[in-house]
Design a protein around this motif. Structure first.
Motif, PDB file in Angstrom:
ATOM      1  N   ILE A 140    -110.785 122.692 -33.105  1.00 30.07           N
ATOM      2  CA  ILE A 140    -109.891 123.734 -32.603  1.00 30.07           C
ATOM      3  C   ILE A 140    -110.526 124.228 -31.318  1.00 30.07           C
ATOM      4  CG2 ILE A 140    -108.664 125.871 -33.127  1.00 30.07           C
ATOM      5  CD1 ILE A 140    -109.218 125.409 -36.078  1.00 30.07           C
ATOM      6  N   PRO A 141    -110.165 123.646 -30.170  1.00 32.46           N
ATOM      7  CA  PRO A 141    -110.870 123.943 -28.919  1.00 32.46           C
ATOM      8  C   PRO A 141    -110.942 125.419 -28.566  1.00 32.46           C
ATOM      9  CG  PRO A 141    -109.479 122.007 -28.652  1.00 32.46           C
ATOM     10  CD  PRO A 141    -109.150 122.584 -29.998  1.00 32.46           C
ATOM     11  N   SER A 142    -109.857 126.169 -28.765  1.00 34.16           N
ATOM     12  CA  SER A 142    -109.860 127.572 -28.363  1.00 34.16           C
ATOM     13  C   SER A 142    -110.816 128.426 -29.187  1.00 34.16           C
ATOM     14  CB  SER A 142    -108.445 128.152 -28.450  1.00 34.16           C
ATOM     15  OG  SER A 142    -107.977 128.143 -29.790  1.00 34.16           O
ATOM     16  N   LEU A 143    -111.199 127.945 -30.384  1.00 36.58           N
ATOM     17  CA  LEU A 143    -112.150 128.670 -31.229  1.00 36.58           C
ATOM     18  C   LEU A 143    -113.531 128.023 -31.226  1.00 36.58           C
ATOM     19  CD1 LEU A 143    -109.993 129.495 -34.398  1.00 36.58           C
ATOM     20  CD2 LEU A 143    -110.273 130.831 -32.292  1.00 36.58           C
ATOM     21  N   ARG A 160    -100.597 131.393 -31.463  1.00 37.18           N
ATOM     22  CA  ARG A 160     -99.495 130.432 -31.447  1.00 37.18           C
ATOM     23  C   ARG A 160     -99.558 129.606 -30.168  1.00 37.18           C
ATOM     24  NH1 ARG A 160     -95.353 134.457 -32.918  1.00 37.18           N
ATOM     25  NH2 ARG A 160     -94.454 134.044 -30.877  1.00 37.18           N
ATOM     26  N   GLY A 161     -99.297 128.322 -30.298  1.00 30.64           N
ATOM     27  CA  GLY A 161     -99.342 127.440 -29.141  1.00 30.64           C
ATOM     28  C   GLY A 161    -100.681 126.769 -28.927  1.00 30.64           C
ATOM     29  N   ALA A 162    -101.720 127.219 -29.633  1.00 27.73           N
ATOM     30  CA  ALA A 162    -103.026 126.570 -29.541  1.00 27.73           C
ATOM     31  C   ALA A 162    -102.955 125.189 -30.184  1.00 27.73           C
ATOM     32  CB  ALA A 162    -104.091 127.420 -30.229  1.00 27.73           C
ATOM     33  N   THR A 163    -103.909 124.345 -29.866  1.00 28.69           N
ATOM     34  CA  THR A 163    -103.909 122.999 -30.424  1.00 28.69           C
ATOM     35  C   THR A 163    -105.036 122.818 -31.438  1.00 28.69           C
ATOM     36  OG1 THR A 163    -105.253 122.180 -28.588  1.00 28.69           O
ATOM     37  CG2 THR A 163    -102.860 121.976 -28.388  1.00 28.69           C
ATOM     38  N   ILE A 164    -104.762 121.950 -32.396  1.00 25.22           N
ATOM     39  CA  ILE A 164    -105.744 121.522 -33.393  1.00 25.22           C
ATOM     40  C   ILE A 164    -105.765 119.998 -33.355  1.00 25.22           C
ATOM     41  CG2 ILE A 164    -106.387 121.503 -35.830  1.00 25.22           C
ATOM     42  CD1 ILE A 164    -104.766 124.085 -36.165  1.00 25.22           C
ATOM     43  N   GLU A 165    -106.940 119.425 -33.230  1.00 27.60           N
ATOM     44  CA  GLU A 165    -107.071 117.978 -33.160  1.00 27.60           C
ATOM     45  C   GLU A 165    -107.786 117.465 -34.403  1.00 27.60           C
ATOM     46  OE1 GLU A 165    -109.119 117.120 -29.537  1.00 27.60           O
ATOM     47  OE2 GLU A 165    -107.399 117.676 -28.283  1.00 27.60           O
ATOM     48  N   VAL A 166    -107.278 116.376 -34.948  1.00 32.03           N
ATOM     49  CA  VAL A 166    -107.882 115.768 -36.134  1.00 32.03           C
ATOM     50  C   VAL A 166    -108.206 114.307 -35.828  1.00 32.03           C
ATOM     51  CG1 VAL A 166    -107.591 115.170 -38.555  1.00 32.03           C
ATOM     52  CG2 VAL A 166    -106.615 117.308 -37.682  1.00 32.03           C
ATOM     53  N   THR A 223     -99.787 121.462 -32.804  1.00 30.90           N
ATOM     54  CA  THR A 223     -99.583 122.734 -32.109  1.00 30.90           C
ATOM     55  C   THR A 223     -99.343 123.830 -33.140  1.00 30.90           C
ATOM     56  OG1 THR A 223     -98.680 121.693 -30.126  1.00 30.90           O
ATOM     57  CG2 THR A 223     -98.125 123.994 -30.483  1.00 30.90           C
ATOM     58  N   VAL A 224    -100.016 124.962 -32.970  1.00 33.42           N
ATOM     59  CA  VAL A 224     -99.925 126.064 -33.929  1.00 33.42           C
ATOM     60  C   VAL A 224     -98.579 126.771 -33.804  1.00 33.42           C
ATOM     61  CG1 VAL A 224    -100.904 128.300 -34.600  1.00 33.42           C
ATOM     62  CG2 VAL A 224    -102.415 126.392 -33.978  1.00 33.42           C
ATOM     63  N   PHE A 271    -100.192 127.584 -39.625  1.00 33.21           N
ATOM     64  CA  PHE A 271     -99.091 126.623 -39.732  1.00 33.21           C
ATOM     65  C   PHE A 271     -99.004 125.866 -38.404  1.00 33.21           C
ATOM     66  CE2 PHE A 271     -98.198 129.967 -42.688  1.00 33.21           C
ATOM     67  CZ  PHE A 271     -97.508 129.389 -43.752  1.00 33.21           C
ATOM     68  N   ALA A 272     -99.004 124.537 -38.456  1.00 33.48           N
ATOM     69  CA  ALA A 272     -98.941 123.741 -37.233  1.00 33.48           C
ATOM     70  C   ALA A 272     -98.163 122.466 -37.500  1.00 33.48           C
ATOM     71  CB  ALA A 272    -100.353 123.400 -36.750  1.00 33.48           C
ATOM     72  N   HIS A 273     -97.640 121.859 -36.409  1.00 33.22           N
ATOM     73  CA  HIS A 273     -96.939 120.582 -36.570  1.00 33.22           C
ATOM     74  C   HIS A 273     -97.423 119.594 -35.508  1.00 33.22           C
ATOM     75  CE1 HIS A 273     -94.399 122.313 -33.355  1.00 33.22           C
ATOM     76  NE2 HIS A 273     -93.974 121.076 -33.097  1.00 33.22           N
ATOM     77  N   LEU A 274     -97.291 118.316 -35.812  1.00 26.13           N
ATOM     78  CA  LEU A 274     -97.767 117.257 -34.926  1.00 26.13           C
ATOM     79  C   LEU A 274     -96.944 117.211 -33.654  1.00 26.13           C
ATOM     80  CD1 LEU A 274     -99.818 114.789 -34.909  1.00 26.13           C
ATOM     81  CD2 LEU A 274     -97.824 113.403 -35.562  1.00 26.13           C
ATOM     82  N   THR A 275     -97.620 117.278 -32.513  1.00 20.54           N
ATOM     83  CA  THR A 275     -96.917 117.231 -31.221  1.00 20.54           C
ATOM     84  C   THR A 275     -97.414 116.112 -30.322  1.00 20.54           C
ATOM     85  OG1 THR A 275     -98.453 118.934 -30.413  1.00 20.54           O
ATOM     86  CG2 THR A 275     -96.283 119.671 -31.198  1.00 20.54           C
ATOM     87  N   ASP A 276     -98.483 115.429 -30.711  1.00 18.04           N
ATOM     88  CA  ASP A 276     -98.994 114.333 -29.894  1.00 18.04           C
ATOM     89  C   ASP A 276     -99.992 113.524 -30.726  1.00 18.04           C
ATOM     90  OD1 ASP A 276     -99.335 112.723 -27.695  1.00 18.04           O
ATOM     91  OD2 ASP A 276    -100.578 114.143 -26.557  1.00 18.04           O
TER      92      ASP A 276
END
Length: 213
Positions: A70-73, A139-145, A156-157, A204-209
């Protein structure tokens, strides 16, 4: 791997995840983790001023995850597989490892169609743990797995919510989804020396890329 789905989870309020060991030693409330604000909750999509929802990306084939970022954190943590406890709640990573998260390995893998579940501690006896700042995620932050097949699933959150542990909305959090979604869960809210944290923070997040790792 036996796939049983998220409906097998009865609750996520395991004592090991929500004990608040650090607060117990350092003084309740002094170092309380951030709580989500109203601005982080699910938006009213009927509001013409609400931000547009990023389009979902095509689902990925099943593949176990190895790492979550979670880059922003400034979160960059390995993932271990989690099962269920004897009572049916989601198990948790070892309490002594503050930089380890887990995913529900009998359910959806992150990036495939459905709801994938990731959980981790908010603190340990020694201090903040991997998801200590989760309540501050916007909201709008990204999470990468990072996935074992060499792909990176990018989420995207959509919202960050907090739920009372005694009234945890299982269906809302664990329910099936028609697109690839992700839930990231830790503890938060008020703190009691006898029972630990009183709530759960849920992202809550959904796949965007997706991309090659």
């Amino acid at each position: 791997m036996r796939r049983v789905g998220n409906s097998a989870i009865a609750a996520v309020t395991a004592v090991a995840l929500c004990s608040g060991a650090w607060l117990l030693h350092s003084g309740a409330g002094t170092h309380a983790p951030p709580r989500p604000s109203a601005a982080q909750a699910h938006p009213d999509r009927a509001d013409p001023h609400s931000a547009p929802v990023p389009a979902p990306a095509p689902p990925l084939p099943p593949s176990p995850p190895d790492r979550v970022r979670i880059p922003s954190l400034r979160v960059d943590a390995p993932l271990m597989g989690l099962g269920l406890t004897a009572s049916g709640s989601l198990d948790v990573p070892p309490a002594e490892d503050d930089d380890l998260a887990g995913w529900y390995e009998s359910g959806t893998t992150p990036g495939e169609t459905g709801t994938a579940i990731v959980a981790g501690h908010v603190d340990t006896a020694d201090g903040p743990a991997v998801f200590y700042d989760l309540g501050a995620l916007e909201r709008g932050a990204t999470i990468e797995v990072d996935r074992r097949d060499g792909t990176v699933a990018v989420f995207t959150v959509d919202a960050v919510e907090m739920y009372d542990a005694r009234d945890f909305p299982d269906t809302t959090v664990y329910g099936a989804a028609k697109r690839p979604e992700l839930r990231v869960i830790t503890c938060g809210g008020g703190y009691s020396r006898t029972t630990g944290y009183q709530a759960n923070v849920v992202v809550f997040a959904h796949l965007t890329d997706s991309r090659a790792g």
